[in-house]
Design an enzyme around this catalytic site. Structure first.
Site, short mmCIF file in Angstrom:
data_model
loop_
_atom_site.label_atom_id
_atom_site.label_comp_id
_atom_site.label_asym_id
_atom_site.label_seq_id
_atom_site.Cartn_x
_atom_site.Cartn_y
_atom_site.Cartn_z
N GLU A 46 0.83 -1.21 0.00
CA GLU A 46 0.00 0.00 0.00
C GLU A 46 0.86 1.26 0.00
O GLU A 46 0.54 2.24 -0.66
CB GLU A 46 -0.96 0.00 1.20
CG GLU A 46 -2.09 -1.02 1.09
CD GLU A 46 -3.00 -0.77 -0.12
OE1 GLU A 46 -3.01 0.34 -0.65
OE2 GLU A 46 -3.68 -1.72 -0.53
N TYR A 129 -6.13 6.59 4.34
CA TYR A 129 -6.35 5.54 3.36
C TYR A 129 -5.58 4.27 3.73
O TYR A 129 -6.14 3.17 3.76
CB TYR A 129 -5.94 6.00 1.94
CG TYR A 129 -5.86 4.82 1.03
CD1 TYR A 129 -7.01 4.23 0.54
CD2 TYR A 129 -4.63 4.21 0.74
CE1 TYR A 129 -6.97 3.07 -0.24
CE2 TYR A 129 -4.56 3.06 -0.03
CZ TYR A 129 -5.74 2.51 -0.52
OH TYR A 129 -5.68 1.37 -1.26
N ASP A 147 -9.69 4.88 -2.21
CA ASP A 147 -8.68 5.33 -3.18
C ASP A 147 -9.40 5.85 -4.42
O ASP A 147 -10.63 5.89 -4.47
CB ASP A 147 -7.68 4.20 -3.49
CG ASP A 147 -8.32 3.07 -4.29
OD1 ASP A 147 -9.55 3.09 -4.49
OD2 ASP A 147 -7.58 2.16 -4.71
N CYS A 199 -14.71 -0.60 -14.04
CA CYS A 199 -15.29 0.74 -13.92
C CYS A 199 -14.17 1.76 -14.19
O CYS A 199 -13.73 2.48 -13.31
CB CYS A 199 -15.90 0.92 -12.53
SG CYS A 199 -16.99 2.34 -12.40
N CYS A 206 -19.48 -1.28 -18.58
CA CYS A 206 -20.67 -1.57 -17.78
C CYS A 206 -21.27 -2.94 -18.10
O CYS A 206 -21.86 -3.58 -17.23
CB CYS A 206 -21.70 -0.47 -17.97
SG CYS A 206 -21.09 1.14 -17.47
N CYS A 209 -19.98 -5.50 -15.84
CA CYS A 209 -19.98 -5.12 -14.43
C CYS A 209 -21.04 -5.88 -13.64
O CYS A 209 -22.21 -5.93 -14.03
CB CYS A 209 -20.24 -3.62 -14.33
SG CYS A 209 -20.27 -3.06 -12.62
N CYS A 215 -26.77 0.20 -10.87
CA CYS A 215 -25.93 1.40 -10.90
C CYS A 215 -26.71 2.63 -11.38
O CYS A 215 -27.26 2.65 -12.48
CB CYS A 215 -24.74 1.16 -11.82
SG CYS A 215 -23.68 2.61 -12.00
FE1 SF4 Z 1 -19.09 1.47 -13.13
FE2 SF4 Z 1 -21.72 1.52 -12.83
FE3 SF4 Z 1 -20.67 0.89 -15.19
FE4 SF4 Z 1 -20.43 -0.78 -13.13
S1 SF4 Z 1 -22.30 -0.17 -14.18
S2 SF4 Z 1 -18.82 -0.20 -14.59
S3 SF4 Z 1 -20.25 0.63 -11.42
S4 SF4 Z 1 -20.51 2.84 -14.14
#
Ligand code: SF4
Length: 355
Positions: A46, A129, A147, A199, A206, A209, A215
């Site tokens: 870190e 952090y 972060d 992301c 997305c 994701c 989201c």
């Molecule tokens: Fe990022 Fe939302 Fe897209 Fe997932 S859905 S990659 S959290 S913007």
């Protein structure tokens, strides 16, 4: 903009953990599933990763841990050896703090990292952090490190319109609402990995994701625009006059800048104060380090610091070999200037005035 929680807030951590179990990055400092993380390796990584990429840190981490496999070994190492291994990672203050922190862990905690954020925060070089990251990753405490990657994920999940850096407290509060009681260490690493691999800053992937369905930014079509950032303030320009005084015997006047302020304690070609208004000739002459016939050289030396642009006019006075240096300055041999610890702007002044 319609900000708010992701539509499946309660399920967010579970989805992210399930994704992490399949897609986690393999990193040299990470424990394998089922292994207990080594707090020394977590902390070291870190600190190394602050403002540096994973790819850069890898070889440094391998060398450090091969040479100093425990916090005790690092604490016992000579500082110079640590600084030499650190060379290339930048910011030597971090390497000094790294060494000081290892010694503090040995002296205050018997060589075992504390497992609470507050005690970690009291160690040299450990900020909010890092304390949260070590508490979560090494000890599975429900801490929430924030972060850049996690900031971005949270800003998008909640569609936070408030720009950074002012939005940090909001993002910290919202991020904490997602941190689960179960596996908070894996969750923190999962959020980091999602930000680093899916992301992404410019073009979030997305469709890959695990949090897409809930989201907020995705639903609003604004993911690419988040997190918002405050417009940077224009850098002001400061102006000054540098007095370059070479002596016929191949020496030039240098002095030490005051300890406080820009380039505090560094060597300089003597100069006026640096300020917004341009200097009138008579006024600048009043700040010259010695009485001489000064010629204003054509052109300006320009340099940009973090918070301002600097424009220096360079005045030159060629002095006879017997000339004495002003009381607060010294003669530096011109042919040894390459070995002087001079700030870049002063090297520009010397190039401008000496060729
Ligand atoms: Fe990022 Fe939302 Fe897209 Fe997932 S859905 S990659 S959290 S913007």
């Amino acid at each position: 903009m319609d900000s708010g929680p992701p539509s499946d807030l309660a399920g967010t951590a579970g989805r992210l953990l399930a994704w992490y179990d399949r897609h986690r990055r393999r990193l040299p400092w990470r424990a394998l599933p089922g292994e207990r993380p080594d707090p020394y390796r977590v902390w070291l990584s870190e600190i190394m990763l602050q403002q540096t990429t994973v790819a850069t840190v890898g070889p440094y981490f391998e060398r450090f841990t091969a040479r100093w496999p425990s916090v005790g070994a690092l604490a016992a190492a000579p500082l110079d050896a640590v600084l030499a291994e650190w060379a290339g990672l930048g910011y030597y203050a971090r390497a000094r703090n790294l060494h000081a922190c290892a010694q503090a862990v040995v002296e205050r905690h018997g060589g075992a990292f504390p497992d609470q954020e507050a005690a970690l925060l009291a160690l040299p070089g450990v900020g909010a952090y890092t304390a949260a990251a070590v508490a979560a990753i090494a000890f599975d405490r429900p801490a929430t490190p924030l972060d850049g990657n996690i900031e971005r994920v949270v800003a998008r999940l909640f569609a936070v319109a408030e720009p950074l850096p002012g939005a940090k407290p909001t993002l910290r509060r919202l991020a904490a609402t997602l941190t689960p009681a179960e596996r908070p260490g894996d969750y923190a690493q999962a959020a980091m990995d999602l930000g680093a691999t899916v992301c992404l800053p410019g073009r979030p992937k997305c469709l890959l994701c695990p949090l897409e369905a809930g989201c907020r930014a995705r639903a609003l079509g604004i993911a690419e625009r988040l997190p918002a950032r405050a417009a940077k303030a224009e850098r002001p320009t400061r102006r000054g006059v540098a007095f370059l005084a070479p002596r016929a015997a191949g020496r030039v006047v240098l002095r030490r800048r005051p300890d406080k302020g820009q380039l505090g304690g560094k060597a300089e070609v003597p100069s006026t104060d640096w300020r917004a208004e341009a200097w009138e000739a008579a006024e600048a002459a009043g700040q010259a380090p010695l009485a001489a016939v000064w010629d204003a050289l054509p052109g300006l030396v320009r340099h940009t610091f973090t918070h301002f642009h600097l424009e220096l006019a360079v005045w030159r006075a060629d002095l006879p070999p017997e000339a004495a240096a002003p009381a607060t300055a010294r003669w530096a041999p011109v042919d040894a200037l390459a070995g002087e610890a001079l700030p870049t702007v002063m090297r520009k002044v010397l190039r401008h005035g000496l060729g």
